[in-house]
Scaffold this motif. Structure first.
Motif, short mmCIF file in Angstrom:
data_model
loop_
_atom_site.label_atom_id
_atom_site.label_comp_id
_atom_site.label_asym_id
_atom_site.label_seq_id
_atom_site.Cartn_x
_atom_site.Cartn_y
_atom_site.Cartn_z
N GLY A 91 -2.45 0.43 12.69
CA GLY A 91 -1.48 1.31 12.05
C GLY A 91 -1.05 0.73 10.72
O GLY A 91 -1.22 -0.46 10.43
N SER A 92 -0.46 1.58 9.87
CA SER A 92 -0.06 1.13 8.53
C SER A 92 1.00 0.02 8.59
O SER A 92 0.96 -0.94 7.81
CB SER A 92 0.45 2.32 7.72
N LYS A 93 1.96 0.12 9.51
CA LYS A 93 2.98 -0.92 9.62
C LYS A 93 2.37 -2.25 10.09
O LYS A 93 2.73 -3.32 9.60
CB LYS A 93 4.07 -0.48 10.59
N LEU B 101 -1.82 -4.70 -1.46
CA LEU B 101 -1.60 -3.98 -0.22
C LEU B 101 -0.22 -3.34 -0.24
O LEU B 101 0.74 -3.79 0.37
CB LEU B 101 -1.75 -4.93 0.99
N THR B 102 -0.13 -2.26 -0.97
CA THR B 102 1.15 -1.56 -1.17
C THR B 102 1.42 -0.61 -0.03
O THR B 102 0.55 -0.32 0.78
CB THR B 102 1.08 -0.77 -2.48
N PRO B 103 2.62 -0.07 0.04
CA PRO B 103 2.93 0.94 1.07
C PRO B 103 2.03 2.15 0.99
O PRO B 103 1.84 2.86 1.98
CB PRO B 103 4.39 1.30 0.80
N GLU B 104 1.46 2.44 -0.18
CA GLU B 104 0.52 3.55 -0.30
C GLU B 104 -0.87 3.15 0.16
O GLU B 104 -1.62 3.96 0.73
CB GLU B 104 0.46 4.02 -1.76
N ALA B 105 -1.27 1.89 -0.09
CA ALA B 105 -2.63 1.44 0.25
C ALA B 105 -2.78 1.22 1.75
O ALA B 105 -3.85 1.46 2.32
CB ALA B 105 -2.96 0.16 -0.49
N PRO C 132 -1.56 2.89 4.49
CA PRO C 132 -1.98 4.04 5.28
C PRO C 132 -3.43 4.42 5.01
O PRO C 132 -4.15 4.85 5.93
CB PRO C 132 -1.01 5.13 4.85
N ALA C 133 -3.85 4.29 3.78
CA ALA C 133 -5.24 4.62 3.45
C ALA C 133 -6.21 3.69 4.17
O ALA C 133 -7.26 4.10 4.68
CB ALA C 133 -5.45 4.55 1.94
N LEU C 134 -5.86 2.41 4.21
CA LEU C 134 -6.71 1.45 4.91
C LEU C 134 -6.73 1.74 6.41
O LEU C 134 -7.79 1.71 7.05
CB LEU C 134 -6.20 0.03 4.65
N ALA C 135 -5.54 2.07 6.95
CA ALA C 135 -5.47 2.37 8.39
C ALA C 135 -6.30 3.59 8.73
O ALA C 135 -7.01 3.63 9.74
CB ALA C 135 -4.02 2.56 8.81
#
Length: 1003
Positions: A284-286, A313-317, A319-322
């Motif tokens: 997950g993103s978190k 690894l920003t808050p936007e990156a 979720p994309a990675l997840a």
């Protein structure tokens, strides 16, 4: 007591001898004709002794727990069945302590090298044996071992085929080079094979039986049932040899493409980062954002990339990675926990994989991460000689790899304890036996104060020990831990008969002043007592033949045989020696000093007997109080079978066992076997849930259970990997988790597929190939049979309740086994055998004494002090917290076998004096003055001899020495106090003498 009409043959013969009649007609009539032929007796003794001395070196030491149990014992056979089905659960444990932590490259490299060397022992052990037998070089021996192992794996290969190959060196060389083991590294394998082929061919020409001998050597069984050939090591479990499970990406192109807009310019680093996230279950993103701050840098990622994640690894990156990882194709991987190439950079991943599965904790590494555990799992049911051979080879490899002392090593386990027991047994025999000889010899010399009084009993016991041990060796009966006490017991007991004969002979010689008449008087006057004492001692020890514990049974039978030998030698050799050489009376000191010492001793015994005769009810009341107090102590008596506690605190075995049990899950196992008649039957979810409930409940109820292991652990881990290592899925799947058909059959097939993804070596300890039987392993931090008994009782209670009924409805049979269960089985057999042996021996002795003395009353009186001594013995054990074990279990039979002698000698002498016409009081006093002295000497000699056992390296033998010494004191004191009191109350009638005699004491 009614007036008796007992024949007076013994007294009549003494009286005739006193009148000068040289013709013997009592017991001496049988013994004297042979005893007078000194050289014939000497020749017989020498011949028997030579045979025994030839056989004794062939004796073997056997201390295997399996040897203790009869061959038809159900618990023993259940254990061996489980070993063959699921493999060895215990093995040889090797703990390696590392104060700097376990994540050391050099440490793990050493552990892997040791594991590799231990696996190679299946070839190295026979290679070393071949090198010694055939005088081969190490390389030639290893090549030959590899070739022999390859040919015996073919069931159709026969000795004649081997003989044909030995006759054809060229073909033989080709066969050898094709089977060279990987451990053998030589520059020219062909040349080595040709050399070996030529050696074997020339040997075969000179020794036609070579082919058959080599075939027998290669195909010999190493296990108890003969199912495994030349195999010692089944598996090696260690951190570096363990597999684990993790998901991995099959194709990461989509991840690379999805993350390119976010400045991730290193594709290789990104791939490694994604692998690390997947293996950690951070999908997950978190979880992705938290990973960099909570985890060390994974292996394969550059420092630059790891440092850039804080910015990229920003808050936007995240979720994309997840999202890209969730959509990427994946597979489940079962592979090495530790990579083949061990580097410092790979340590973070090793740590991560260890922490990801609790299965490993306290199994292969300690909770504080400063110790590692390697377990060499032996061939199922490996027999004791091969276990010792394997253990010696493992110790050699351990010393080779860890001999520099940098890492402290601790070894424990069933095999290690057994070998230490065997070595300490050998040390005890070689150290204590001469010491007990010396102690008894010193005591005899101080008692008789002449050389003959010392040598004659010592010759008796030396011959008895030699003949008894020789008989054991000739009959292939091994010496056990309990058997260690046998030579010492015979030394202490075998002297008794000679002491009584010599003591009486000295008194008679002083009266008649004729050696032959004195010997005849001795045999007729005390011979019957000696024979009765010997036969009842034989009966007491022979009662152990009814014990189901094999070492106790062997101990009883052969101790009885040794006592019988001592009796024969005493009755025939000692009279022959007395007749030929005589014995000088004890030397007296200047003036009357020595006589005063002797009179003081006699006055003490005489005074004790008079006091008991004058106050019989007081004596009986005190005895009753002692018995009641002993009964109170008896309530605290407990049974314990724990080979580790055989050793004193502070010994290497105790330290190693304590260390491993403190840092790891435990050195002893209990197996709970679940059996179904159907394939995949144990994969039913109700069965798996029952296994889980059983494991959880037992662990909660018994803190001694360090860990539970089962197929559930492997299923849970595979299910977690199936769901991308999400910790929430570390559980048994249910039907709702299935993507297709959601039925019981589909779920069972799904679970079976999980198990089949593992290698068979990974699952063998928990489930069989057909999945009809599964095992739950409880690792226990103590070998105490009391703890195991409590655990087994809890298991039985659960199986008797709803959990067991639900399993029964599914057709599941459940039983327990394991080394710990065998200890409990042995404990139960010890208790039942002890009760049976005591009852049988008391009845045999009672009947035997009653028949010999022709009086049931005398029979009952003879066992009276004996029963008191046994009560005191068990009461003291309870008060002092001395457990009833394989060694202390023999104390009661020893007490019966030896302690009965004192009562018999006392009653026999009292009977003789009463039939001579002496009144009750005079007979009691005169019995104390004559037989009382020999009873005290004998009791103190036996007690002193057994006290030597308190110097033993074994705690049970220390306890045994103390208890038998105590029993000798209590039984002798009981004979000198309790019997006068009882006779005062029962023998009130004045007997009519069968004929007028002159009392020997008044001559």
């Amino acid at each position: 007591m009614k007036k008796r009409s007992l024949p007076c043959a013994d007294e009549r013969q003494v009286h005739q001898n006193q009148k000068g009649n040289p013709k013997p007609s009592g017991i001496s009539a049988v013994i004297m004709p042979l005893a007078s032929r000194f050289w014939i007796i000497l020749l017989i003794v020498a011949a028997v002794s030579a045979i025994a001395a030839w056989a004794i070196p062939k004796m073997v030491i056997q201390n295997d727990l399996m040897f203790m149990l009869p061959e038809d014992n159900k618990a023993k056979n259940d254990y061996m069945d489980a070993e063959e089905l699921l493999g060895n659960a215990g093995g040889i444990a090797i703990a390696i302590q590392s104060p700097d932590g376990i994540y050391q490259t050099e440490l793990l490299q050493r552990v892997r090298r040791l594991a590799t060397n231990c696996r190679a022992l299946n070839l190295k052990i026979p290679a070393r044996q071949l090198a010694d037998r055939m005088e081969l070089s190490p390389d030639h021996a290893l090549a030959l071992a590899g070739w022999l192992q390859s040919i015996v794996s073919d069931p159709d290969f026969t000795p004649p085929m081997l003989a044909d190959m030995l006759a054809a060196p060229e073909e033989l060389a080709e066969a050898v080079v094709d089977s060279l083991p990987a451990q053998l590294t030589v520059d020219d394998p062909d040349a080595l094979s040709e050399e070996l082929a030529d050696i074997l061919a020339s040997r075969a020409l000179a020794e036609p039986s070579l082919a058959a001998e080599l075939f027998a050597f290669a195909s010999r069984a190493t296990d108890r049932r003969g199912h495994f050939r030349s195999i010692w090591v089944d598996d090696v479990v260690a951190l570096t040899e363990t597999d684990t499970v993790w998901p991995e990406f099959v194709d990461q192109a989509g991840i690379v493409e999805a993350m390119s807009p976010y400045g991730f310019d290193s594709e290789e680093d990104l791939r490694h980062f994604a692998d690390a996230l997947l293996e950690a279950g951070a999908m997950g993103s978190k979880a992705v954002l938290a990973f960099t701050s909570s985890q060390p840098k994974p292996a394969g990622i550059s420092d630059r990339f790891w440092a850039s994640l804080e910015q990229d690894l920003t808050p936007e990156a995240a979720p994309a990675l997840a999202k890209s990882m969730a959509g990427a194709p994946k597979q489940i991987r079962v592979g090495d926990l530790v990579p083949r190439e061990i580097t410092g950079e790979g340590m973070p991943r090793i740590r991560q994989r260890l922490h990801a599965w609790s299965f490993f904790q306290e199994g292969v590494y300690s909770r504080d991460e400063k110790s590692l555990l390697m377990v060499v799992r032996t061939t199922p049911n490996l027999d004791q000689p091969n276990r010792e051979c394997l253990l010696d080879a493992i110790k050699t490899e351990v010393n080779r790899v860890f001999g520099d002392g940098r890492y402290p090593i601790y070894m424990a386990g069933y095999s290690v304890v057994d070998q230490a027991v065997a070595r300490n047994m050998h040390q005890d025999i070689t150290r204590l036996l001469p010491l007990v000889f010396g102690v008894v010899a010193l005591f005899l010399f101080l008692s008789f104060r002449n050389l003959a009084g010392l040598l004659y009993p010592m010759i008796t016991i030396l011959l008895a020990v030699c003949w008894c041990m020789g008989a054991m060796a000739l009959l292939d009966v091994p010496l056990s831990v309990v058997g260690t006490a046998m030579p010492i017991l015979l030394v202490a007991v075998g002297s008794a008969y000679g002491i009584h004969l010599i003591y009486y002979f000295i008194h008679r010689q002083a009266v008649v002043n004729h050696r032959g008449r004195a010997i005849a008087d001795t045999l007729d006057g005390t011979g019957r007592g000696v024979i009765m004492a010997g036969l009842t001692t034989v009966a007491g020890f022979a009662s152990l033949a009814f014990n189901d514990i094999v070492p106790l049974r062997d101990f009883g039978v052969f101790t009885a045989l040794g006592v019988f030998f001592a009796l024969l030698v005493s009755l025939f050799l000692i009279p022959a020696l007395l007749m030929r050489f005589g014995v000088r009376p004890p030397a007296q000191g200047p003036g009357r000093e020595a006589g005063k010492r002797d009179n003081a001793f006699n006055r003490l015994i005489r005074g004790l007997s008079r006091l008991s005769a004058r106050h019989p009810k007081t004596v009986l009341a005190i005895t009753a109080l002692v018995v009641i107090g002993s009964a109170i102590g008896l309530t605290s008596l407990h049974v314990e079978m724990n080979n580790v506690t055989f050793f004193k605190k502070g010994t290497d075995i105790r330290r190693a066992d304590t260390f491993i049990n403190r840092h790891f899950a435990g050195t002893v196992d209990i197996r709970v076997i679940f059996s179904s008649t159907e394939a995949n039957g144990v994969l039913d979810t109700e069965v798996l849930n029952a296994i889980e409930r059983l494991a959880t409940t037992i662990s909660r109820q018994h803190p001694e259970v360090g860990k539970t292991l089962s197929i559930l652990d492997l299923i849970r881990k595979m299910n977690q990997a199936f769901y991308f290592n999400d910790p929430a899925y570390y559980r048994i799947p249910n039907k709702t988790d299935l993507a297709g058909e959601q039925t019981d059959a589909a779920l069972t097939a799904h679970l079976a597929s999980y198990i089949d993804k593992y290698q068979r070596d990974d699952t063998r300890a928990f489930i069989d190939g057909a999945k009809r039987q599964a095992g739950l392993i409880l690792q226990v931090k103590t070998a105490s049979s009391q703890v195991t008994r409590d655990i087994l009782r809890s298991i039985d209670e659960l199986l008797d309740g709803p959990l067991g009924r639900s399993l029964a409805q599914k057709g599941i049979n459940v039983h327990t086994t394991g080394i710990a269960a065998l200890y409990v089985e042995s404990e139960g057999l010890i208790v039942s055998g002890q009760l049976r042996s005591i009852a049988v021996s008391v009845v045999i002795v009672l009947v035997l004494v009653s028949l010999i003395m022709r009086s049931l009353v005398y029979g009952l009186l003879s066992i009276l002090p004996l029963c008191m001594a046994i009560c005191v013995n068990f009461g003291i054990m309870g008060f002092l917290d001395i457990p009833l074990d394989a060694a202390t279990a023999i104390t009661a039979c020893v007490a019966i076998g030896i302690g009965i002698d004192y009562g018999l000698h006392y009653l026999n002498r009292y009977r003789l004096l009463r039939e001579e016409g002496q009144n009750q009081h005079t007979a009691i006093v005169n019995t104390a003055e004559t037989t009382g002295g020999s009873i005290c000497i004998n009791a103190l000699a036996v007690a002193t001899g057994f006290s030597v056992l308190m110097l033993s390296a074994f705690v049970p033998l220390v306890n045994l020495g103390f208890l038998i010494a105590l029993t000798m004191v209590t039984s002798s004191v009981g004979s000198l106090t309790l019997l006068p009191a009882a006779l005062t109350l029962t023998d009130r009638d004045e007997p009519e003498p069968c004929m007028q005699h002159v009392s020997p004491l008044k001559e």
